[in-house]
Design a protein around this motif. Structure first.
Motif, short mmCIF file in Angstrom:
data_model
loop_
_atom_site.label_atom_id
_atom_site.label_comp_id
_atom_site.label_asym_id
_atom_site.label_seq_id
_atom_site.Cartn_x
_atom_site.Cartn_y
_atom_site.Cartn_z
N SER A 1 0.84 -1.21 0.00
CA SER A 1 0.00 0.00 0.00
C SER A 1 0.87 1.26 0.00
O SER A 1 0.56 2.24 -0.69
N ILE B 1 -4.86 2.47 2.75
CA ILE B 1 -4.36 2.74 4.09
C ILE B 1 -3.14 1.88 4.41
O ILE B 1 -2.95 0.81 3.86
N THR C 1 -4.64 -4.12 4.60
CA THR C 1 -5.51 -4.03 3.42
C THR C 1 -6.42 -5.26 3.35
O THR C 1 -5.95 -6.38 3.49
N ASP D 1 -3.77 -2.68 -5.59
CA ASP D 1 -3.25 -3.01 -4.26
C ASP D 1 -4.06 -4.20 -3.76
O ASP D 1 -5.29 -4.20 -3.86
#
Ligand code: GTP
Ligand code: MG
Length: 307
Positions: free
Chosen positions: A19, A32, A40, A61
């Motif tokens: 991320s 985040i 994640t 991601d």
């Protein structure tokens, strides 16, 4: 100029820095980040424009890949592999700073090696990104790179620090030359595919990770319930924090509700800078022991509860 557009899945073990790297590449926070593992939970797409906007790179991601035990973990890992299967290029991100790699990384390398042998990777190119080079001596890197390239036929290898930005531009340059020609999927000014309601819930979940420890963050989930926009430009957002255990409630509330207040304040501040407007954020805490088995909690995120 010819338009190019392609999907690049960033896969790796939990905490490899996926991320962080995507946020760096996009130049904005789309996903985040936390020093704890399993931050994640869903595939988030970040969009990068290159070559005077002729090339659109869509980075996926993915949740960290590990050996899943809970239903939520299985759904997360399944989502990661689905993200990988959707891509034109797979970028395997490895935390190279840990000597001998951690258990999840070793297992993931075995899995990829097997998938390549079994033909499960299809004609996707796999590139190797050795990450966190800011935390390790350079001479180890060449050894690791040679070892891994012996095992898996990577098309290219890069040594990077997603956190510091080292080597990241080289990766983007390589990707932009190696993705297919084709029309763009997103408008050129879009940075992410995450709807604002989901992003807002993710921001609050990140603050829960920042403020609480042990198992609580893993056993919590956040959903945006309502989102009202007002004439003065401000928005009112209400969110529910679902907890799996009654015993977690006093912990997240803190003395006189002070911890929840801190979480709410930090989330609100970040939302205000992201949305560029005044935000009223209301957080509600609900205990729902079986939320991890409740299909409704999964559908909001597009996760498969039966994975
Ligand atoms: N030193 C160093 N730390 C990094 C680097 N990249 C990421 N980190 C740190 O590693 C931790 C995990 O980063 P994330 O980006 O959340 O990792 P992730 O792979 O997305 O993790 P999951 O979503 O849990 O699978 C954070 O504390 C980051 O600050 C890097 O290049 N160098
Ligand atoms: Mg992550």
């Amino acid at each position: 100029m010819t338009e190019r557009c392609g999907f690049v899945a960033i896969i790796g073990a939990p905490n490899a820095g996926k991320s962080t790297l995507i946020n760096r590449m996009v130049g904005a926070k789309v996903s985040i980040v936390n020093r704890k593992v399993q931050t994640t939970r869903i595939n988030v797409r970040g969009i990068v424009m290159m070559d005077d906007d002729a090339t659109q790179i869509i980075l996926i991601d993915t949740p960290g890949i590990f050996s899943p035990k809970r239903r939520l973990d299985r759904a997360m890992v399944a989502a990661a592999w689905n993200g990988e299967a959707d891509a034109d290029i797979t970028a395997l991100l490895i935390d190279a700073s840990k000597e001998g790699f951690d258990k999840d990384t070793r297992a993931l390398l075995d899995t990829i090696e097997k998938r390549v042998k079994d033909g499960a990777v299809g004609d996707r190119k796999i590139i190797l990104l050795l990450n966190k080079i800011d935390q390790m001596p350079a001479d180890q890197l060449l050894k690791i790179s040679a070892e891994l390239n012996d095992r898996i036929p990577f098309t290219a290898t890069f040594m990077i620090s997603g956190l510091k930005g080292r080597g990241v531009q080289d990766v983007l340059d390589w990707i932009s030359k190696n993705i297919p020609e084709g029309p763009h999927h997103y408008p050129g000014d879009q940075l992410s595919d995450l709807p604002e309601r989901l992003l807002a819930a993710e921001i609050t979940r990140e603050k829960i990770y920042d403020n609480l420890h042990q198992e609580l963050p893993y056993a919590a989930t956040v959903e945006t319930e309502t989102w009202e926009s007002f004439d003065d430009g401000s928005v009112k957002i209400s969110q529910i924090i679902y907890l799996a255990r009654e015993a977690h409630k006093p912990i997240i509330l803190g003395k006189g509700g002070s911890r929840l207040k801190t979480i709410g304040m930090q989330s609100r501040k970040e939302l205000e800078s992201l949305l560029e407007c005044r935000v009223h954020l209301k957080l509600f805490v609900k205990v729902k022991e079986n939320w991890m088995d409740d299909p409704d909690r999964y559908s909001v995120w597009g996760l498969d509860p039966g994975a």
